[in-house]
Design a protein around this motif. Sequence first.
Motif, PDB file in Angstrom:
ATOM      1  N   MET A 152       1.018  -1.707   0.076  1.00 50.19           N
ATOM      2  CA  MET A 152      -0.019   0.125   0.003  1.00 50.19           C
ATOM      3  C   MET A 152       0.991   1.229   0.103  1.00 50.19           C
ATOM      4  N   LYS A 153       0.174   2.484  -1.167  1.00 45.33           N
ATOM      5  CA  LYS A 153       1.382   3.740  -0.741  1.00 45.33           C
ATOM      6  C   LYS A 153       0.060   3.979   0.347  1.00 45.33           C
ATOM      7  N   LYS A 154       1.425   4.921   1.399  1.00 49.29           N
ATOM      8  CA  LYS A 154       1.055   5.315   2.322  1.00 49.29           C
ATOM      9  C   LYS A 154       0.618   7.000   2.110  1.00 49.29           C
ATOM     10  N   ILE A 155      -0.026   7.816   2.514  1.00 53.29           N
ATOM     11  CA  ILE A 155       0.301   9.297   2.427  1.00 53.29           C
ATOM     12  C   ILE A 155      -0.872  10.116   3.588  1.00 53.29           C
ATOM     13  N   ILE A 156      -0.377  11.020   3.590  1.00 48.09           N
ATOM     14  CA  ILE A 156      -1.059  12.272   3.753  1.00 48.09           C
ATOM     15  C   ILE A 156      -2.120  13.106   3.570  1.00 48.09           C
ATOM     16  N   ILE A 157      -2.597  13.275   3.540  1.00 48.02           N
ATOM     17  CA  ILE A 157      -4.135  14.609   2.575  1.00 48.02           C
ATOM     18  C   ILE A 157      -3.673  15.511   2.893  1.00 48.02           C
ATOM     19  N   VAL A 158      -3.390  17.032   1.758  1.00 48.49           N
ATOM     20  CA  VAL A 158      -2.973  18.018   2.430  1.00 48.49           C
ATOM     21  C   VAL A 158      -4.443  18.512   2.344  1.00 48.49           C
ATOM     22  N   GLY A 159      -5.062  18.890   2.707  1.00 44.70           N
ATOM     23  CA  GLY A 159      -6.701  20.113   3.020  1.00 44.70           C
ATOM     24  C   GLY A 159      -7.781  19.040   3.763  1.00 44.70           C
ATOM     25  N   ALA A 160      -8.216  19.490   4.099  1.00 42.24           N
ATOM     26  CA  ALA A 160      -9.740  19.037   4.775  1.00 42.24           C
ATOM     27  C   ALA A 160     -11.565  19.466   4.326  1.00 42.24           C
ATOM     28  N   GLY A 161     -11.490  20.415   2.530  1.00 40.29           N
ATOM     29  CA  GLY A 161     -12.278  20.957   2.438  1.00 40.29           C
ATOM     30  C   GLY A 161     -12.735  20.100   1.451  1.00 40.29           C
ATOM     31  N   GLY A 162     -13.500  20.334   0.534  1.00 39.86           N
ATOM     32  CA  GLY A 162     -14.564  19.655  -0.449  1.00 39.86           C
ATOM     33  C   GLY A 162     -13.771  19.246  -1.440  1.00 39.86           C
ATOM     34  N   HIS A 163     -12.642  19.577  -2.068  1.00 41.37           N
ATOM     35  CA  HIS A 163     -12.062  18.496  -3.168  1.00 41.37           C
ATOM     36  C   HIS A 163     -11.303  18.176  -2.285  1.00 41.37           C
ATOM     37  N   ALA A 164     -10.670  17.880  -1.088  1.00 38.88           N
ATOM     38  CA  ALA A 164     -10.697  17.319  -0.575  1.00 38.88           C
ATOM     39  C   ALA A 164     -11.254  15.766  -0.119  1.00 38.88           C
ATOM     40  N   ALA A 165     -12.854  15.758   0.168  1.00 38.68           N
ATOM     41  CA  ALA A 165     -13.253  15.356   0.538  1.00 38.68           C
ATOM     42  C   ALA A 165     -13.610  14.350  -1.315  1.00 38.68           C
ATOM     43  N   GLU A 166     -13.954  14.708  -2.198  1.00 35.84           N
ATOM     44  CA  GLU A 166     -13.550  14.316  -3.604  1.00 35.84           C
ATOM     45  C   GLU A 166     -12.232  13.538  -4.002  1.00 35.84           C
ATOM     46  N   VAL A 167     -11.341  13.538  -3.469  1.00 33.29           N
ATOM     47  CA  VAL A 167     -10.540  12.859  -3.534  1.00 33.29           C
ATOM     48  C   VAL A 167     -10.990  11.876  -1.836  1.00 33.29           C
ATOM     49  N   VAL A 168     -11.148  11.305  -1.329  1.00 31.83           N
ATOM     50  CA  VAL A 168     -11.207  10.364  -0.579  1.00 31.83           C
ATOM     51  C   VAL A 168     -12.207   9.391  -0.957  1.00 31.83           C
ATOM     52  N   ASP A 169     -12.662  10.293  -1.816  1.00 35.55           N
ATOM     53  CA  ASP A 169     -13.682   9.224  -2.584  1.00 35.55           C
ATOM     54  C   ASP A 169     -13.480   8.386  -3.492  1.00 35.55           C
ATOM     55  N   TYR A 170     -12.430   9.226  -4.151  1.00 35.33           N
ATOM     56  CA  TYR A 170     -11.893   8.481  -5.206  1.00 35.33           C
ATOM     57  C   TYR A 170     -10.547   7.443  -4.854  1.00 35.33           C
ATOM     58  N   LEU A 171      -9.861   7.665  -3.588  1.00 40.31           N
ATOM     59  CA  LEU A 171      -9.031   6.178  -3.210  1.00 40.31           C
ATOM     60  C   LEU A 171     -10.175   5.518  -2.525  1.00 40.31           C
ATOM     61  N   ASN A 172     -11.550   5.483  -1.816  1.00 37.06           N
ATOM     62  CA  ASN A 172     -12.020   4.875  -1.347  1.00 37.06           C
ATOM     63  C   ASN A 172     -12.790   3.015  -2.450  1.00 37.06           C
ATOM     64  N   PHE A 173     -13.075   4.529  -3.906  1.00 34.26           N
ATOM     65  CA  PHE A 173     -13.023   3.498  -5.255  1.00 34.26           C
ATOM     66  C   PHE A 173     -12.171   2.948  -5.054  1.00 34.26           C
ATOM     67  N   ILE A 174     -11.067   3.371  -5.503  1.00 35.27           N
ATOM     68  CA  ILE A 174      -9.747   2.803  -6.085  1.00 35.27           C
ATOM     69  C   ILE A 174      -9.955   1.501  -5.067  1.00 35.27           C
ATOM     70  N   ASN A 175      -9.578   1.376  -3.863  1.00 35.36           N
ATOM     71  CA  ASN A 175      -9.550   0.769  -2.515  1.00 35.36           C
ATOM     72  C   ASN A 175     -10.506  -0.534  -2.936  1.00 35.36           C
ATOM     73  N   ALA A 176     -11.927  -0.384  -3.288  1.00 38.37           N
ATOM     74  CA  ALA A 176     -12.901  -0.800  -3.172  1.00 38.37           C
ATOM     75  C   ALA A 176     -12.399  -1.673  -4.087  1.00 38.37           C
ATOM     76  N   MET A 177     -11.551  -1.518  -5.942  1.00 41.34           N
ATOM     77  CA  MET A 177     -11.757  -2.574  -6.790  1.00 41.34           C
ATOM     78  C   MET A 177     -11.509  -3.953  -6.410  1.00 41.34           C
ATOM     79  N   PRO A 178     -11.779  -4.955  -6.960  1.00 41.92           N
ATOM     80  CA  PRO A 178     -11.656  -6.190  -6.599  1.00 41.92           C
ATOM     81  C   PRO A 178     -10.013  -6.443  -7.380  1.00 41.92           C
ATOM     82  N   SER A 179     -10.035  -6.137  -8.553  1.00 41.19           N
ATOM     83  CA  SER A 179      -8.869  -5.964  -9.686  1.00 41.19           C
ATOM     84  C   SER A 179      -7.963  -5.300  -9.005  1.00 41.19           C
ATOM     85  N   ILE A 180      -7.811  -4.902  -8.215  1.00 40.27           N
ATOM     86  CA  ILE A 180      -6.993  -3.883  -7.755  1.00 40.27           C
ATOM     87  C   ILE A 180      -5.810  -4.694  -6.353  1.00 40.27           C
TER      88      ILE A 180
END
Length: 219
Positions: free
Chosen positions: A1-29
Amino acid sequence: MKKIIIVGAGGHAAEVVDYLNFINAMPSIDANQKWEVLGLIDDNIANFHLYSYDYPFLGDIKAHEVNHEVDYLIAVANIKFRRLIVESLLAKGAKFCTLIHPTAIVSPTAKIGLGNVISHNVSIGPKVEIGNFNLINSRCTLGHDTKLENYNFLSPQTVTGGGTEIGNNNFFGTNVAILPRTTVGNNNTISAGMVVDKSIHDDSTFFHRFKEKVLVISS
């Protein structure tokens, strides 16, 4: 796993978190392609509470002690503060990574720098060159041979024609279209819905003032 810290916690960060969760939930990943979010940093803790993240809040950006064992992902949409924040963390030795959503179509001949966020359903054509710390929002299209330098913000559905050249620190509103072989310099604001059919130098705002009256016809 790539360990990261997200810089920002506003609306754009919320979208980025959704992207990351989407990737992590992919069965092919594979496990080594997934992202482990250690937490978020922001100078306004109210942003963090507003979006109810499942990850911890790690404190202010200004007071943050850089963790040299992990990567950082910039998730600040404000084009002015984005650059200042990145430069302050780079000065402390932070390492930034790029996020490319798996639904993006990226030509194998494209070159992409550090610290970019490339959102879902983006299309990046042949021999496109993307610099560092750009935010390319959902459904944007960069035509072949486009050159995009650093710290640009492309709102959803921005389209560049082939051979477009874009400098640094530009903001493009939603549904902007840039015609082929057009040049956009630095520090410009292109309003939503504009068709850029001529080159723009630096420090300009590109907009159209509608002269027509807006009529509301009741049925």
